[in-house]
Design a protein around this motif. Sequence first.
Motif, PDB file in Angstrom:
ATOM      1  N   UNK A   1       1.048  13.669  -2.662  1.00 60.72           N
ATOM      2  CA  UNK A   1       1.144  12.850  -1.454  1.00 60.72           C
ATOM      3  C   UNK A   1       2.496  13.034  -0.783  1.00 60.72           C
ATOM      4  N   UNK A   2       3.537  13.225  -1.606  1.00 57.45           N
ATOM      5  CA  UNK A   2       4.897  13.420  -1.091  1.00 57.45           C
ATOM      6  C   UNK A   2       5.412  14.787  -1.512  1.00 57.45           C
ATOM      7  N   UNK A   3       6.098  15.462  -0.607  1.00 55.35           N
ATOM      8  CA  UNK A   3       6.559  16.822  -0.883  1.00 55.35           C
ATOM      9  C   UNK A   3       7.623  16.861  -1.975  1.00 55.35           C
ATOM     10  N   UNK A   4       8.422  15.802  -2.139  1.00 55.88           N
ATOM     11  CA  UNK A   4       9.440  15.821  -3.197  1.00 55.88           C
ATOM     12  C   UNK A   4       8.789  15.908  -4.576  1.00 55.88           C
ATOM     13  N   UNK A   5       7.511  15.487  -4.669  1.00 54.29           N
ATOM     14  CA  UNK A   5       6.805  15.523  -5.951  1.00 54.29           C
ATOM     15  C   UNK A   5       6.478  16.942  -6.400  1.00 54.29           C
ATOM     16  N   UNK A   6       6.604  17.915  -5.495  1.00 57.70           N
ATOM     17  CA  UNK A   6       6.410  19.314  -5.870  1.00 57.70           C
ATOM     18  C   UNK A   6       7.443  19.766  -6.904  1.00 57.70           C
TER      19      UNK A   6
ATOM     20  N   UNK B   1       2.888  12.284   3.350  1.00 54.59           N
ATOM     21  CA  UNK B   1       1.543  11.754   3.565  1.00 54.59           C
ATOM     22  C   UNK B   1       0.438  12.780   3.295  1.00 54.59           C
ATOM     23  N   UNK B   2       0.605  13.543   2.210  1.00 52.22           N
ATOM     24  CA  UNK B   2      -0.461  14.419   1.746  1.00 52.22           C
ATOM     25  C   UNK B   2      -0.494  15.797   2.343  1.00 52.22           C
TER      26      UNK B   2
ATOM     27  N   UNK C   1       0.829  -1.212   0.000  1.00 50.65           N
ATOM     28  CA  UNK C   1       0.000   0.000   0.000  1.00 50.65           C
ATOM     29  C   UNK C   1       0.866   1.265   0.000  1.00 50.65           C
ATOM     30  N   UNK C   2       1.937   1.228   0.779  1.00 49.36           N
ATOM     31  CA  UNK C   2       2.819   2.383   0.862  1.00 49.36           C
ATOM     32  C   UNK C   2       3.520   2.617  -0.470  1.00 49.36           C
ATOM     33  N   UNK C   3       3.991   1.517  -1.078  1.00 48.21           N
ATOM     34  CA  UNK C   3       4.703   1.645  -2.356  1.00 48.21           C
ATOM     35  C   UNK C   3       3.788   2.208  -3.444  1.00 48.21           C
ATOM     36  N   UNK C   4       2.513   1.925  -3.361  1.00 40.73           N
ATOM     37  CA  UNK C   4       1.567   2.392  -4.378  1.00 40.73           C
ATOM     38  C   UNK C   4       1.439   3.912  -4.400  1.00 40.73           C
ATOM     39  N   UNK C   5       1.876   4.584  -3.342  1.00 40.96           N
ATOM     40  CA  UNK C   5       1.830   6.054  -3.296  1.00 40.96           C
ATOM     41  C   UNK C   5       3.089   6.683  -3.894  1.00 40.96           C
ATOM     42  N   UNK C   6       4.079   5.853  -4.233  1.00 46.24           N
ATOM     43  CA  UNK C   6       5.405   6.322  -4.641  1.00 46.24           C
ATOM     44  C   UNK C   6       5.688   5.995  -6.101  1.00 46.24           C
ATOM     45  N   UNK C   7       6.687   6.647  -6.708  1.00 47.36           N
ATOM     46  CA  UNK C   7       7.133   6.238  -8.045  1.00 47.36           C
ATOM     47  C   UNK C   7       7.550   4.770  -8.056  1.00 47.36           C
ATOM     48  N   UNK C   8       7.371   4.126  -9.193  1.00 49.28           N
ATOM     49  CA  UNK C   8       7.537   2.675  -9.298  1.00 49.28           C
ATOM     50  C   UNK C   8       8.904   2.179  -8.847  1.00 49.28           C
ATOM     51  N   UNK C   9       9.964   2.937  -9.140  1.00 48.59           N
ATOM     52  CA  UNK C   9      11.309   2.425  -8.837  1.00 48.59           C
ATOM     53  C   UNK C   9      11.599   2.385  -7.335  1.00 48.59           C
ATOM     54  N   UNK C  10      10.841   3.147  -6.548  1.00 49.92           N
ATOM     55  CA  UNK C  10      10.990   3.103  -5.081  1.00 49.92           C
ATOM     56  C   UNK C  10      10.115   1.967  -4.567  1.00 49.92           C
ATOM     57  N   UNK C  11      10.711   0.792  -4.482  1.00 52.57           N
ATOM     58  CA  UNK C  11       9.896  -0.419  -4.300  1.00 52.57           C
ATOM     59  C   UNK C  11      10.264  -1.278  -3.097  1.00 52.57           C
TER      60      UNK C  11
ATOM     61  N   UNK D   1      -4.308   1.828   8.785  1.00 59.30           N
ATOM     62  CA  UNK D   1      -5.458   2.639   9.198  1.00 59.30           C
ATOM     63  C   UNK D   1      -5.244   4.104   8.850  1.00 59.30           C
ATOM     64  N   UNK D   2      -4.028   4.594   9.042  1.00 59.14           N
ATOM     65  CA  UNK D   2      -3.722   5.991   8.703  1.00 59.14           C
ATOM     66  C   UNK D   2      -3.928   6.225   7.211  1.00 59.14           C
ATOM     67  N   UNK D   3      -3.406   5.328   6.374  1.00 60.51           N
ATOM     68  CA  UNK D   3      -3.605   5.469   4.929  1.00 60.51           C
ATOM     69  C   UNK D   3      -5.088   5.447   4.580  1.00 60.51           C
ATOM     70  N   UNK D   4      -5.846   4.569   5.222  1.00 59.32           N
ATOM     71  CA  UNK D   4      -7.287   4.476   4.952  1.00 59.32           C
ATOM     72  C   UNK D   4      -8.011   5.772   5.307  1.00 59.32           C
ATOM     73  N   UNK D   5      -7.668   6.347   6.460  1.00 62.59           N
ATOM     74  CA  UNK D   5      -8.332   7.577   6.905  1.00 62.59           C
ATOM     75  C   UNK D   5      -7.999   8.747   5.975  1.00 62.59           C
ATOM     76  N   UNK D   6      -6.756   8.824   5.534  1.00 65.26           N
ATOM     77  CA  UNK D   6      -6.367   9.906   4.613  1.00 65.26           C
ATOM     78  C   UNK D   6      -7.262   9.881   3.377  1.00 65.26           C
ATOM     79  N   UNK D   7      -7.524   8.668   2.860  1.00 66.64           N
ATOM     80  CA  UNK D   7      -8.367   8.531   1.666  1.00 66.64           C
ATOM     81  C   UNK D   7      -9.839   8.744   2.012  1.00 66.64           C
ATOM     82  N   UNK D   8     -10.322   8.063   3.047  1.00 71.01           N
ATOM     83  CA  UNK D   8     -11.744   8.103   3.407  1.00 71.01           C
ATOM     84  C   UNK D   8     -12.214   9.517   3.716  1.00 71.01           C
TER      85      UNK D   8
END
Length: 458
Positions: A261-266, A254-255, A95-105, A324-331
Amino acid sequence: MSAEKFEKSKTIELRKKHVGPSCKIFFSHDPIKIVQAKGQYMYDEKGQCYLDCINNVAHVGHCHPDVVKAAAQQMELLNTNSRFLHDNLVFYAQRLQATLPEKLSVCYFVNSGSEANDLALRLARQYSGHKDIITLENAYHGHVSSLIDISPYKFHQLSDAEQNQFVHVAPSPDVYRGKYRADYSDPATAYANEVKAIIDTVHKKGGKIAAFIAESLQSCGGQVIPPVGYFQQVAKHVHKAGGLFIADEVQVGFGRVGTNFWAFQLQGEDFVPDIVTMGKPIGNGHPMSCVVTTREVAEAFMSSGMEYFNTFGGNPVSCAIGLAVLDVIVKEDLQGNALRVGQYLTNLLEKQKEKHPLIGDIRGCGLFVGVELVKDRLKLTPATAEAQEVIYKLKEQHILLSADGPHRNVLKFKPPMCFTMEDADLVVEKIDLILTGLYHIIAGTVLIAQMNEATCLV
């Protein structure tokens, strides 16, 4: 309300007796005793409610029922180390990896931001075979010895400390009061060239770069937002030198920045760090953290022949909480809330800047916002005492805010992500009143000084 075990005075007495004196406390002259919290609110022993604008650890809100329930249910069932197979570990990693670029695995689960950054340095040094680290001015990456060495925010406080010979400090990419400012033609390139110059100097002295490490947005350094393109160019220079780029997301991930979702993506889709470290918000107050890297870096770490094991990292309870934290962020659309409320807060503060000369700069992304106070907008003289006055006056109004940066003159907004527009209205209204009062005090002081000077001339 939760019952106290001791009167406040007794708690203070016992803290002084049994807790190390270097462990500081907020508002030390009149500390707050917090006994309960919920959402973006904290409560003292008398039931007084405080609006929390400080706590980026309670990311989805203090004591969120979904997080509490996930922790309790898993704790009743099993908690053990990661040498046993357990689905929580791999499901959370997925679940965590799904929020990141593919190579960060590849994930390494640990227990604090300090542990994560310490491990990141080990990964970089093992992969590169080099020792030298480049860090940023005013950076803070953790409290263990390896990280104090790369945290000017800390080691500059030590009067007799010598900078580690393998650590090199680059200018903070601060476009407000830094070496290259917003009116400079290309501050991103200029600041990146400073890193390149450090690399060239290290090579001339026979050293080799293992890594460049930076918070994706500097927090303790004063809510500094690097110019877009800076990380890409730094990564290019560091990679050419055989080193890795470490993005420290412990404070800002974490948004929180809203748009991503990640600040480096700015920095843009064309930038992907080699290692990302996470902490604070990941467990909503539960001690957990993570290092995510590429398969190549992970394989190089394994080639050392030393097994890596962490007793508590990735245990079933921690992973249940992380999920649970990831779920709440989305929900609850908390990333969207950070974007909407953060923009609303920034707009309110910009209006205050037009009104109050003490406000020199408003900067930030989402619910990560800095307000830099200055005595003079041309000289940028830090208004340190005034910033502390604002913090203490807000506390009297039952609002918790902090000030940081190298001059302790930047008001820092990093509240729980459930922070509302009504909360923003309240805080900014109080800041407006406090700054207005400060202006009258300053104006009165200047007038008295002028009168005294005129009397002396007579």
